[in-house]
Write an enzyme that holds these catalytic residues in place. Sequence first.
Site, PDB file in Angstrom:
ATOM      1  N   ASN A   9       1.052  -1.142  -0.221  1.00  0.00           N
ATOM      2  CA  ASN A   9      -0.154  -0.391  -0.071  1.00  0.00           C
ATOM      3  C   ASN A   9       0.621   1.368  -0.056  1.00  0.00           C
ATOM      4  OD1 ASN A   9      -1.228   2.765   0.703  1.00  0.00           O
ATOM      5  ND2 ASN A   9      -2.964   0.573   1.831  1.00  0.00           N
ATOM      6  N   HIS A  12       0.731   6.201   1.592  1.00  0.00           N
ATOM      7  CA  HIS A  12       1.725   7.165   2.336  1.00  0.00           C
ATOM      8  C   HIS A  12       2.648   7.743   1.978  1.00  0.00           C
ATOM      9  CE1 HIS A  12      -0.357   6.156   6.348  1.00  0.00           C
ATOM     10  NE2 HIS A  12      -0.709   4.506   5.698  1.00  0.00           N
ATOM     11  N   HIS A  45      -5.761   3.681  -1.925  1.00  0.00           N
ATOM     12  CA  HIS A  45      -6.558   3.752  -1.297  1.00  0.00           C
ATOM     13  C   HIS A  45      -7.293   5.609  -2.311  1.00  0.00           C
ATOM     14  CE1 HIS A  45      -9.604   4.172   2.770  1.00  0.00           C
ATOM     15  NE2 HIS A  45     -10.242   4.626   1.330  1.00  0.00           N
ATOM     16  N   ARG A  47      -9.455   8.201  -1.461  1.00  0.00           N
ATOM     17  CA  ARG A  47     -10.753   8.573  -0.584  1.00  0.00           C
ATOM     18  C   ARG A  47     -11.596   9.443  -0.925  1.00  0.00           C
ATOM     19  NH1 ARG A  47      -9.598   7.382   5.776  1.00  0.00           N
ATOM     20  NH2 ARG A  47     -11.194   9.078   5.233  1.00  0.00           N
ATOM     21  N   ARG A  51      -7.773  12.566  -0.221  1.00  0.00           N
ATOM     22  CA  ARG A  51      -6.170  13.630   1.687  1.00  0.00           C
ATOM     23  C   ARG A  51      -4.915  12.951   0.560  1.00  0.00           C
ATOM     24  NH1 ARG A  51      -6.970   9.765   6.743  1.00  0.00           N
ATOM     25  NH2 ARG A  51      -9.042  11.582   7.008  1.00  0.00           N
ATOM     26  N   GLU A  72      -8.506   0.701  -3.268  1.00  0.00           N
ATOM     27  CA  GLU A  72      -9.571   0.887  -1.903  1.00  0.00           C
ATOM     28  C   GLU A  72      -9.996   1.856  -2.085  1.00  0.00           C
ATOM     29  OE1 GLU A  72      -6.861   0.906   1.351  1.00  0.00           O
ATOM     30  OE2 GLU A  72      -5.968  -0.753   0.850  1.00  0.00           O
ATOM     31  N   THR A 103      -8.383   3.990   8.272  1.00  0.00           N
ATOM     32  CA  THR A 103      -9.970   2.641   8.075  1.00  0.00           C
ATOM     33  C   THR A 103      -9.765   2.421   9.184  1.00  0.00           C
ATOM     34  OG1 THR A 103      -9.302   2.541   5.834  1.00  0.00           O
ATOM     35  CG2 THR A 103     -10.626   1.863   6.321  1.00  0.00           C
ATOM     36  N   GLU A 153     -10.946  -9.307   3.019  1.00  0.00           N
ATOM     37  CA  GLU A 153      -9.710  -8.739   3.711  1.00  0.00           C
ATOM     38  C   GLU A 153     -10.379  -8.648   5.128  1.00  0.00           C
ATOM     39  OE1 GLU A 153      -7.932  -6.017   1.878  1.00  0.00           O
ATOM     40  OE2 GLU A 153      -6.369  -5.331   3.796  1.00  0.00           O
ATOM     41  N   HIS A 192      -3.996  -4.447   7.794  1.00  0.00           N
ATOM     42  CA  HIS A 192      -4.205  -3.174   8.303  1.00  0.00           C
ATOM     43  C   HIS A 192      -3.246  -3.758   9.496  1.00  0.00           C
ATOM     44  CE1 HIS A 192      -5.695   0.373  10.587  1.00  0.00           C
ATOM     45  NE2 HIS A 192      -5.801   0.433   8.836  1.00  0.00           N
TER      46      HIS A 192
HETATM   47  N1  PXP Z   1      -6.126  -3.040   3.940  1.00  0.00           N
HETATM   48  C1  PXP Z   1      -7.285  -1.886   3.851  1.00  0.00           C
HETATM   49  C2  PXP Z   1      -8.575  -2.487   3.764  1.00  0.00           C
HETATM   50  C3  PXP Z   1      -6.670  -1.019   4.542  1.00  0.00           C
HETATM   51  O1  PXP Z   1      -7.874   0.105   4.668  1.00  0.00           O
HETATM   52  C4  PXP Z   1      -5.186  -0.253   4.746  1.00  0.00           C
HETATM   53  C5  PXP Z   1      -4.887   0.788   5.224  1.00  0.00           C
HETATM   54  O2  PXP Z   1      -5.026   1.367   4.316  1.00  0.00           O
HETATM   55  C6  PXP Z   1      -4.501  -1.331   4.616  1.00  0.00           C
HETATM   56  C7  PXP Z   1      -4.683  -2.900   4.064  1.00  0.00           C
HETATM   57  C8  PXP Z   1      -2.513  -1.050   4.990  1.00  0.00           C
HETATM   58  O3  PXP Z   1      -2.720  -0.996   6.443  1.00  0.00           O
HETATM   59  P1  PXP Z   1      -0.765   0.277   6.464  1.00  0.00           P
HETATM   60  O4  PXP Z   1      -0.996   0.568   5.844  1.00  0.00           O
HETATM   61  O5  PXP Z   1      -1.654   0.112   8.144  1.00  0.00           O
HETATM   62  O6  PXP Z   1      -0.500  -1.497   6.723  1.00  0.00           O
END
Ligand code: PXP
Length: 239
Positions: A9, A12, A45, A47, A51, A72, A103, A153, A192
């Site tokens: 992901n 960030h 994601h 959003r 953001r 996402e 999330t 998931e 997550h």
């Molecule tokens: N899976 C989903 C559905 C999420 O919303 C997120 C955060 O955007 C992640 C995985 C990844 O989470 P993390 O950034 O805490 O590894």
Amino acid sequence: MNPIKLGVNIDHAATLRQARGVDYPDLAQIAALAEKAGAHGITIHLREDRRHIQDADVYRLRKTLTTRMNLEMANNPDVLRVALDVVPDEVCLVPERRQELTTEGGLDAAGQLATLRPTVRALAAQGTHVSLFVAPEPRQLEAAAELGAPYVELHTGAYANAAGDAAKREVEALHAAAARAAELGLKVNAGHGLTMSNVAPLLDIPNLDTLNIGHAIIAHALVVGIEQAVRDMLAAIAR
Ligand code: PXP
């Protein structure tokens, strides 16, 4: 057991870019490097509040990714329009609240069957694999199966935030949920809050297909990359 796949992901990295309103770091480059390192897919994601990831990122990455795009999104018509236009390999439907840092909870699939059904159908009709981001609760898995989503998931946030016996109970809940998902014919992803330090107890979850991990990888990238970045800047200012 099959190897577990990693979805990286990169939200960030976009957060860092948006903080300055500049055009770096280049998400396509970061995604390409993640793919070169072996990532099985790239997760972003989009959003409602835009953001971090922007619409233009989704369109650009769709052209540049060489692995799978996992988009996402909340069940929102505006974002759905983008998903129907871009046709990601996978869409993970997540809940969204404006003020949340990330999330926070799982999707209440069981309570939103009527509104989720047309979205799942529309995405499935274009060949996108739909996943529902749910807490490890049987009724949510049953709702996912009823909706015809091929994947769930499992939300690992509660596990990531727990310690000691509470963490053990969360691991058990995730294992039990994966077993129930398999009975229902659902494929299982999870994610997550996962880090290199807390992921080990999840590795023997039955039928675990993909872990989606973001924050910990981007944070670690800063640590392992800072020396080179400083060297490169020193070279840039040398005279
Ligand atoms: N899976 C989903 C559905 C999420 O919303 C997120 C955060 O955007 C992640 C995985 C990844 O989470 P993390 O950034 O805490 O590894």
